[in-house]
Design an enzyme around this catalytic site. Structure first.
Site, PDB file in Angstrom:
ATOM      1  N   ASP A  51     -99.038 -30.370  -0.668  1.00 49.69           N
ATOM      2  CA  ASP A  51     -98.473 -31.273   0.334  1.00 49.69           C
ATOM      3  C   ASP A  51     -98.652 -32.747  -0.023  1.00 49.69           C
ATOM      4  OD1 ASP A  51    -101.239 -31.039   0.661  1.00 49.69           O
ATOM      5  OD2 ASP A  51    -101.098 -30.039   2.588  1.00 49.69           O
ATOM      6  N   ASN A  98    -108.226 -25.463  12.593  1.00 50.26           N
ATOM      7  CA  ASN A  98    -107.298 -24.718  13.460  1.00 50.26           C
ATOM      8  C   ASN A  98    -106.587 -23.608  12.690  1.00 50.26           C
ATOM      9  OD1 ASN A  98    -105.489 -26.083  11.848  1.00 50.26           O
ATOM     10  ND2 ASN A  98    -104.565 -27.298  13.489  1.00 50.26           N
ATOM     11  N   HIS A 138    -104.961 -23.959   9.800  1.00 53.38           N
ATOM     12  CA  HIS A 138    -103.802 -24.337   8.989  1.00 53.38           C
ATOM     13  C   HIS A 138    -104.069 -24.149   7.499  1.00 53.38           C
ATOM     14  CE1 HIS A 138    -105.135 -28.833   8.843  1.00 53.38           C
ATOM     15  NE2 HIS A 138    -105.384 -28.296   7.670  1.00 53.38           N
ATOM     16  N   GLU A 147     -99.135 -25.785  10.581  1.00 54.13           N
ATOM     17  CA  GLU A 147     -99.960 -25.812  11.778  1.00 54.13           C
ATOM     18  C   GLU A 147     -99.784 -24.529  12.594  1.00 54.13           C
ATOM     19  OE1 GLU A 147    -102.075 -28.028  11.938  1.00 54.13           O
ATOM     20  OE2 GLU A 147    -101.345 -30.015  11.410  1.00 54.13           O
TER      21      GLU A 147
END
Ligand code: F6R
Length: 251
Positions: free
Chosen positions: A67, A136, A138, A143
């Protein structure tokens, strides 16, 4: 999923570097998927150390990063281009045209995503994908709630991810709101996936990862559907799993 337990961050990093170096020994022209962030930093340090000592060559390796933020110059010290160059690429012999990181600066970001996806396919797909994990769940910047089939795409970062990444910026308001990320559909096509987790901040998400649920609400749970995943986690990250469960996972 195969679990390897490490005593601490350093041991996790050493074990991860060993997995990568074995991959390069087996296939010197490997296509590596790479990540940024705090978890994988020690792995790059070990690889650089190995390069200095053993001269492992990256001449025939291709790398694809997961990313990059949008709208950020490559020379900005917060960019993932900068991170990769400073922590890894400038220390090894990889040709610059073998390094692929999403370009978050162009006007046609959707076209960039398609090109990135096509390029991965052109090189025969990713042999080994290195991953960290968000608190979380990811992976990349995928997400919670992201489709397991999505390919490289532009994403709006959640508040929790921006908060977690604010430690690298002056304040949360300086953290970009968007990024380009390989999709979960891209990541899960990799032949081997190596996920690292360290520290108590990752204990809750690892506990969730090792239950039986596979749900888009926990993006990393997709890895349970993959036949070749290695997880290297340290004691703190495994601290919420009971000992019996860890024993079973380690066998
Ligand atoms: C980084 C990436 C992220 C990180 C994750 C964990 O390229 O895609 O998914 O791997 O946010 O970050 P750290 O390691 O900083 O806890």
């Amino acid at each position: 999923m195969k679990l390897l337990k490490a005593n601490n961050y350093h041991e996790m990093s050493k074990k991860a570097a060993e997995v990568i170096l074995n991959q390069l020994k087996e296939k010197p022209n490997s296509v590596l998927g790479l990540a940024t962030g705090g978890t994988v930093l020690g792995t790059y340090e070990c690889l650089v150390e190995d390069y200095k000592k053993n001269h492992t060559s990256y001449q025939h390796v291709q790398t694809f990063n997961l990313d990059e933020y949008t709208g950020m110059s490559r020379t900005d010290s917060h960019s993932y281009h900068y991170y990769m160059n400073e922590n890894f690429f400038k220390h090894i012999d990889i040709p610059t045209d073998h390094i692929h990181i999403p370009n978050g600066l162009g006007k046609d970001l959707i076209g960039e995503c398609q090109n990135y996806e096509d390029k991965i396919t052109e090189y025969g797909g990713i042999d080994l994908q290195l991953l960290g994990i968000g608190q979380n769940g990811h992976i990349g910047f995928n997400e919670p709630g992201t489709s397991f089939d999505i390919k490289t795409h532009v994403v709006t970062l959640t508040e929790s991810t921006r908060k977690a990444n604010a430690r690298y910026f002056e304040s949360i308001s300086s953290v970009p709101t968007q990024a380009i990320t390989m999709g979960i559909g891209t990541i899960r096509k990799s032949k081997h996936i190596l996920l690292l987790a360290s520290g108590k901040e990752k204990a809750l998400i690892l506990q969730q990862l090792f239950n039986d649920v596979i749900d888009e609400i926990v993006p990393a749970s997709v890895l349970k559907m993959h036949s070749n995943v290695t997880i290297i986690a340290d004691e703190e990250a495994l601290s919420l799993l009971d000992d019996e469960k860890v024993k079973v996972l380690l066998t």
